[in-house]
Design a protein around this motif. Structure first.
Motif: not given
Lengths: 341, 272
Positions: A193-209
């Motif tokens: 599920r590439g779409d889920v992967f992309a969304e998961a990355v987008r959601h992870l970005l800010l908290p990770t930073i």
């Protein structure tokens, strides 16, 4: 052989640390005022009801007996029942832990793969602009409180620029069950599920930073200092006198002996990362173990508190065990001495 | 005997925090082919700077060569193209480092470190030698410095070896590419006297066996007497005296030299 001795020693130490942790956290949880049974049942419950619950929980027994019960449960992998969710703590943690694990893991990986090259650049161009930039960045990131950075990122990226999501792990419009490993990044890939992967990355970005900025700064700082220290060693001058090329000197002869401090600091940073994850998860509504832990603490949900702390502890110990092994691989001195001592 | 290395009127200065100070004044010395020459002086006299300038490993800046020539086999090292200079460094002229404890990289095996040096020396000289060829050469050189078990030593990390063994590895390192000139920086000072004596003996034997020229840099005149036929005495960045070692010992012309000689410990007691 010497490596096995070294490893065995480390594992024994880790078990000892976990035992110590269980004693400390058990004591703290019982000493803090407030009756868990009363808090679970609410102010309107009768004294008999409270006493009945106390008896089922074993709260009226002597402390050492309670600890014994807890330990025997722990040995069987049973963390007991949560008073709040009325579920087994094991189930609760299994549900919430993967989200936290994914967040912390991404953070540490990002902090490391950015921090080390920044430190190398700073050391390579010492006292020139890359060095000054990295040093400034490291100081600013170290003194900025996590909650402040988290809110700032949320406002900037989420509301002003409106380019990144600010809450949760996935948008509500995208239902996906991470039921293989619990990690969205991995499960989405397994399921294709590439779409889920992309969304998961987008959601992870800010908290990770938000979570990783300070750690990245630390790692960059330590890498820089360690490299500069190594660059003054006689063996580096010797390599120069024997015509070993610059680039090889920098990346092989210097980086490897200089690599132990950044590795060690990464392991230690894990502790503060788990602590800061509590804040970040709250701000970004991250459905992780930290949110669960915060609620457990405010409600004095004893088993849940113990469960969260023990799982965090095991996690921390495992990571540091891994770091110890890596340090031993990188530096034979530590491996050889560790086996001898 | 033709002159292999000749330093003529070398002047070097250092600039730190905007202040320039001259550390070498018009230094001249000559090392004939196959000869053993000593450069002595106390700490800070400029011997190490002289050596680093010859090897081309002086940090520039802060250091700056103000004048003079360094001729190696007739060519001026200071004016030749960097490529040519790199071709000589660590090959035709190489160095024995002083401190066996800190001059070997702690995280790589001996084989790895010698192999890397040899690989790049080969590359600079356009020699064709594969991994196996390099290993053969490494074992050969380790045997040359009297290692009893070269195979095991090659596989070891520096921490597994004694100080004396590590010093011998530093000598092996210098011998890897069949140099014509060895520059030895106080070899064995970090070791106990007995081991140091063995190292010096080994160095002298190797130099004679292979017909190498040796420039020995030291503050210990006792060492010089055992190994070198000709001596330059250095003080405050100048060569203050030079001559056959025996002559200098018997009739030092300078007070400074006399003091250096007096500083050599004797086994025979005060009146001996």
């Amino acid at each position: 052989m010497e490596f096995l001795v070294f490893l065995g020693r480390r594992v024994l130490w880790s078990l000892l640390v976990l035992f110590g942790l269980s004693v400390v956290i058990f004591t703290i949880a019982r000493v803090v005022p407030g009756d868990p049974a009363r808090m679970a049942l609410g102010p309107r419950a009768s004294a008999e009801q409270v006493q009945a619950l106390q008896e089922t929980l074993g709260l009226n027994r002597p402390l050492w007996e309670q600890y014994g019960l807890f330990l025997s449960g722990l040995a069987q992998g049973d963390l007991g029942r949560s008073l709040l969710t009325a579920q087994s703590v094991n189930v609760d943690i299994a549900r919430t832990f993967p989200a936290t694990f994914e967040l912390v893991l991404c953070t540490i990986v990002l902090a490391f793969v950015l921090g080390v090259p920044l430190g190398v650049a700073a050391a390579r161009w010492k006292d020139r602009w890359p060095d000054n930039l990295v040093r400034a960045l490291a100081i600013v990131s170290a003194v900025t409180p996590t909650f402040f950075l988290a809110l700032l990122l949320q406002i900037l990226a989420g509301y002003v620029l409106n380019i990144l999501p600010t809450t949760g792990r996935l948008p509500a419009s995208l239902p996906f069950q991470a039921d293989i490993t619990g990690l969205l990044l991995i499960d989405s890939l397994i399921r294709g599920r590439g779409d889920v992967f992309a969304e998961a990355v987008r959601h992870l970005l800010l908290p990770t930073i938000a979570l990783g900025a300070a750690t990245m700064g630390q790692i960059a700082r330590i890498t820089r200092a360690s490299l500069i220290d190594v660059s003054r060693q006689d063996y580096i001058e010797a390599a120069r006198a024997f015509g070993v090329p610059d680039r090889l000197r920098m990346f092989k002869y210097m980086l490897r002996p200089a690599f132990v401090p950044p590795l060690t600091i990464t392991g230690l940073e894990f502790a503060s990362l788990i602590g800061n994850a509590f804040v970040v998860e709250l701000i970004f509504s991250w459905p992780g173990m930290a949110s669960y832990g915060v609620r457990a603490i405010t409600q004095k949900d004893l088993n849940a508190i113990m469960g969260v702390v023990m799982v965090s502890g095991v996690f921390f110990v495992l990571v540091n065990l891994l770091i110890d092994v890596l340090v031993g691989v990188v530096d034979p001195r530590i491996r050889i001495r560790g086996a001898r001592a | 005997m033709s002159v292999l290395l000749s330093v003529e009127g070398l002047s070097v200065s250092f600039t730190t925090y905007g202040r320039r100070s001259q550390v070498l004044h018009d230094v001249s010395l000559a090392v004939p082919e196959g000869a053993q020459i000593a450069l002595v002086g106390e700490s800070g006299s400029g011997k190490s700077v002289t050596m680093k300038t010859i090897m081309g490993i002086l940090p520039v800046p802060p250091a700056k060569v103000e004048g003079g020539r360094i001729l190696f086999a007739g060519r001026d090292l200071l004016t030749m193209p960097e490529r040519d200079r790199l071709r000589l460094r660590g090959t035709a002229m190489s160095m024995v480092f002083q401190d066996p404890m800190s001059s070997l990289n702690p995280v790589f095996t001996i084989q790895d470190q010698l192999g890397t040096i040899l690989k790049y020396a080969d590359r600079r000289l356009g020699r064709d030698r594969d991994r196996r060829g390099r290993r053969v050469r490494i074992l050969e050189v380790l045997a040359q410095v009297r290692m009893r078990d070269p195979e095991r030593v090659a596989r070891s990390f520096p921490i597994m070896l004694s100080g004396g063994m590590r010093q011998r590895i530093l000598i092996a390192m210098a011998l890897l590419s069949e140099p014509r000139l060895l520059i030895a920086d106080e070899p064995g000072t970090a070791l106990d006297v007995t081991t140091q004596a063995q190292i010096l003996k080994l160095l002298k034997d190797l130099v004679t066996e292979n017909g190498l020229a040796l420039l020995m840099i030291t503050h210990n005149l006792g060492v010089v007497r055992q190994t070198c036929g000709y001596t330059y005495v250095m003080n405050r960045g100048r060569i203050v005296e030079h001559g056959a070692t025996q002559a200098i010992f018997e009739a030092p012309a300078e007070d400074y030299t006399r003091n250096l000689i007096a500083a050599v410990p004797r086994l025979t007691g005060r009146n001996g």
